[in-house]
Motif scaffolding. Sequence first.
Motif, PDB file in Angstrom:
ATOM      1  N   LYS A  39      -0.208  -2.737   5.086  1.00 36.13           N
ATOM      2  CA  LYS A  39      -0.881  -1.246   5.284  1.00 36.13           C
ATOM      3  C   LYS A  39       0.320  -0.535   5.681  1.00 36.13           C
ATOM      4  N   TRP A  40       0.463   0.779   5.136  1.00 39.16           N
ATOM      5  CA  TRP A  40       1.572   1.637   5.304  1.00 39.16           C
ATOM      6  C   TRP A  40       0.813   2.639   6.588  1.00 39.16           C
ATOM      7  N   GLN A  41       1.818   2.863   7.539  1.00 41.02           N
ATOM      8  CA  GLN A  41       1.549   3.565   8.623  1.00 41.02           C
ATOM      9  C   GLN A  41       2.696   4.522   8.843  1.00 41.02           C
ATOM     10  N   VAL A  42       2.324   5.371   9.817  1.00 36.83           N
ATOM     11  CA  VAL A  42       3.344   6.627  10.639  1.00 36.83           C
ATOM     12  C   VAL A  42       3.626   6.152  11.722  1.00 36.83           C
ATOM     13  N   LEU A  43       4.789   5.649  12.086  1.00 36.32           N
ATOM     14  CA  LEU A  43       5.389   5.384  13.438  1.00 36.32           C
ATOM     15  C   LEU A  43       5.925   6.485  14.213  1.00 36.32           C
ATOM     16  N   MET A  44       5.346   6.939  15.493  1.00 32.89           N
ATOM     17  CA  MET A  44       5.585   8.192  15.906  1.00 32.89           C
ATOM     18  C   MET A  44       5.598   7.925  17.287  1.00 32.89           C
ATOM     19  N   ARG A  45       6.063   8.952  18.105  1.00 33.31           N
ATOM     20  CA  ARG A  45       6.032   8.786  19.700  1.00 33.31           C
ATOM     21  C   ARG A  45       4.776   9.287  20.202  1.00 33.31           C
ATOM     22  N   LYS A  46       4.392   8.682  21.059  1.00 32.46           N
ATOM     23  CA  LYS A  46       3.066   9.011  21.842  1.00 32.46           C
ATOM     24  C   LYS A  46       2.590  10.396  22.400  1.00 32.46           C
ATOM     25  N   ASP A  47       3.830  11.067  22.315  1.00 31.86           N
ATOM     26  CA  ASP A  47       3.580  12.524  22.632  1.00 31.86           C
ATOM     27  C   ASP A  47       3.819  13.494  21.485  1.00 31.86           C
ATOM     28  N   ALA A  48       3.859  12.806  20.338  1.00 30.87           N
ATOM     29  CA  ALA A  48       3.656  13.635  18.893  1.00 30.87           C
ATOM     30  C   ALA A  48       2.172  14.154  18.957  1.00 30.87           C
ATOM     31  N   ARG A  49       2.220  15.651  18.314  1.00 29.46           N
ATOM     32  CA  ARG A  49       1.027  16.202  18.166  1.00 29.46           C
ATOM     33  C   ARG A  49       0.132  15.414  17.145  1.00 29.46           C
ATOM     34  N   LEU A  50       0.638  14.502  16.262  1.00 30.68           N
ATOM     35  CA  LEU A  50       0.048  13.862  15.244  1.00 30.68           C
ATOM     36  C   LEU A  50      -0.561  12.616  15.627  1.00 30.68           C
ATOM     37  N   ALA A  51      -0.080  12.060  16.983  1.00 28.35           N
ATOM     38  CA  ALA A  51      -0.511  11.072  17.446  1.00 28.35           C
ATOM     39  C   ALA A  51      -2.219  10.995  17.832  1.00 28.35           C
ATOM     40  N   GLU A  52      -2.632  12.294  18.103  1.00 31.61           N
ATOM     41  CA  GLU A  52      -4.108  12.744  18.347  1.00 31.61           C
ATOM     42  C   GLU A  52      -5.108  12.320  17.197  1.00 31.61           C
ATOM     43  N   LYS A  53      -4.247  12.166  16.096  1.00 29.22           N
ATOM     44  CA  LYS A  53      -5.083  11.839  14.909  1.00 29.22           C
ATOM     45  C   LYS A  53      -5.552  10.525  14.552  1.00 29.22           C
TER      46      LYS A  53
ATOM     47  N   GLU B 129      -3.700   8.350   5.287  1.00 28.32           N
ATOM     48  CA  GLU B 129      -5.256   8.612   4.799  1.00 28.32           C
ATOM     49  C   GLU B 129      -4.930   9.696   3.627  1.00 28.32           C
ATOM     50  N   PRO B 130      -5.157   9.277   2.536  1.00 33.11           N
ATOM     51  CA  PRO B 130      -6.224   7.951   2.209  1.00 33.11           C
ATOM     52  C   PRO B 130      -4.995   6.713   2.297  1.00 33.11           C
ATOM     53  N   GLU B 131      -5.807   5.518   2.472  1.00 38.12           N
ATOM     54  CA  GLU B 131      -4.941   4.531   2.706  1.00 38.12           C
ATOM     55  C   GLU B 131      -4.102   3.942   1.561  1.00 38.12           C
ATOM     56  N   LEU B 132      -2.797   3.440   1.834  1.00 37.13           N
ATOM     57  CA  LEU B 132      -1.801   2.995   1.110  1.00 37.13           C
ATOM     58  C   LEU B 132      -1.497   1.663   1.428  1.00 37.13           C
ATOM     59  N   GLU B 133      -1.839   0.639   0.375  1.00 36.38           N
ATOM     60  CA  GLU B 133      -1.519  -0.671   0.729  1.00 36.38           C
ATOM     61  C   GLU B 133      -0.534  -1.276  -0.329  1.00 36.38           C
ATOM     62  N   SER B 134       0.283  -2.379   0.041  1.00 38.33           N
ATOM     63  CA  SER B 134       1.172  -2.869  -1.209  1.00 38.33           C
ATOM     64  C   SER B 134       0.792  -4.596  -0.874  1.00 38.33           C
ATOM     65  N   GLY B 135       0.821  -5.190  -1.962  1.00 45.59           N
ATOM     66  CA  GLY B 135       0.607  -6.448  -2.033  1.00 45.59           C
ATOM     67  C   GLY B 135       1.988  -7.463  -1.731  1.00 45.59           C
ATOM     68  N   CYS B 136       1.929  -8.919  -1.515  1.00 42.46           N
ATOM     69  CA  CYS B 136       3.191  -9.463  -1.385  1.00 42.46           C
ATOM     70  C   CYS B 136       3.175 -10.570  -2.294  1.00 42.46           C
ATOM     71  N   VAL B 137       4.139 -11.282  -2.736  1.00 41.49           N
ATOM     72  CA  VAL B 137       4.270 -12.173  -3.453  1.00 41.49           C
ATOM     73  C   VAL B 137       5.431 -13.255  -3.032  1.00 41.49           C
ATOM     74  N   LEU B 138       5.127 -14.742  -3.249  1.00 38.13           N
ATOM     75  CA  LEU B 138       6.204 -15.668  -2.840  1.00 38.13           C
ATOM     76  C   LEU B 138       6.651 -16.141  -4.093  1.00 38.13           C
ATOM     77  N   VAL B 139       7.911 -16.078  -4.564  1.00 37.49           N
ATOM     78  CA  VAL B 139       8.353 -16.173  -6.036  1.00 37.49           C
ATOM     79  C   VAL B 139       9.441 -17.225  -6.057  1.00 37.49           C
ATOM     80  N   TRP B 140       9.685 -18.162  -7.179  1.00 39.84           N
ATOM     81  CA  TRP B 140      10.825 -18.750  -7.629  1.00 39.84           C
ATOM     82  C   TRP B 140      10.942 -18.601  -8.772  1.00 39.84           C
ATOM     83  N   LYS B 141      12.293 -18.991  -9.304  1.00 44.40           N
ATOM     84  CA  LYS B 141      12.694 -18.907 -10.596  1.00 44.40           C
ATOM     85  C   LYS B 141      12.037 -19.614 -11.875  1.00 44.40           C
ATOM     86  N   LYS B 142      11.680 -19.189 -12.911  1.00 44.04           N
ATOM     87  CA  LYS B 142      11.232 -19.968 -13.956  1.00 44.04           C
ATOM     88  C   LYS B 142      12.188 -20.962 -14.371  1.00 44.04           C
TER      89      LYS B 142
END
Length: 294
Positions: free
Chosen positions: A165-179, A257-270
Amino acid sequence: MEIRVLHYFLVTAREENITKAAAFLHITQPTLSRQLMQMEEELGVKLFNRGKHNIMLTEEGMLLRRRAQEIVDLTEKTVKELRCGEESISGEISIGCGETRNMKPLSEMMVSFRKLYPNVNFNIYTAIADDVKERLESGVLDMGLLLEPVEISRYQYVRMPLKEKWQVLMRKDARLAEKQGITPDDLAGIPLIIARRRSIRNELENWFGYEKEKLYIVSTCNLSHYNQSIMVESGMGMALVMEFYCNQDTLCLRPLEPELESGCVLVWKKNLTLSPAMQRFIEFVKEYLTKTVY
């Protein structure tokens, strides 16, 4: 070029001093100097700039250093695979990983697998997807834990259980931290630190939609939540990151918001001839993922 001489070259490049390198290799200084000069003559390029007290790699030397390390690593890996037999599963499995929550289930699988096969070791290489794929192609890595989107037509794969899940990393004193959630409008004009990988940036820009024209990118990063945390703490901007455990004293994470997600795969060569350890681990992973709920 002999593997032995490539090893000499790598040690000398690391030590940046012929005398120290020769002592580490337990050979004489004239012998080491002669071997390196013969390598330069064989390749037809200058590998070192030699000073009074140290030596430094040329541009050609830096290119060779990277390739030489891959060759030496691959040789050592091949020797280990040849020495292990089917009756006693042993050896090393090399996995390239990005920074992802799916390292948790992968780690659990490695722990459980080693309880069954204690003579199997894991070598974890942390890097961005492009670097991991390059090393998969060269054979240095056996598997890669890759964040989507990724072109997987050349690979066999299993899908990992956790969504990133994608997130925004910010300082706690940032204005957007209240959201409780951060919208594209919220981030318009905000100094941002984002991923360098082009496919990931495309995903993020699609999430921003028309607001991407208002993106104010001050830095890009390939890896390291730690480094991004330091940059955010220092006031450089806010970082778009995958969910992780951050320093709750000074920083906070807020979901997109809206939520943004990414999947993850474990791969090896064919079409790859697998070592007994790799074959057994792939079978184990597939079975483990069908039985375990996250």
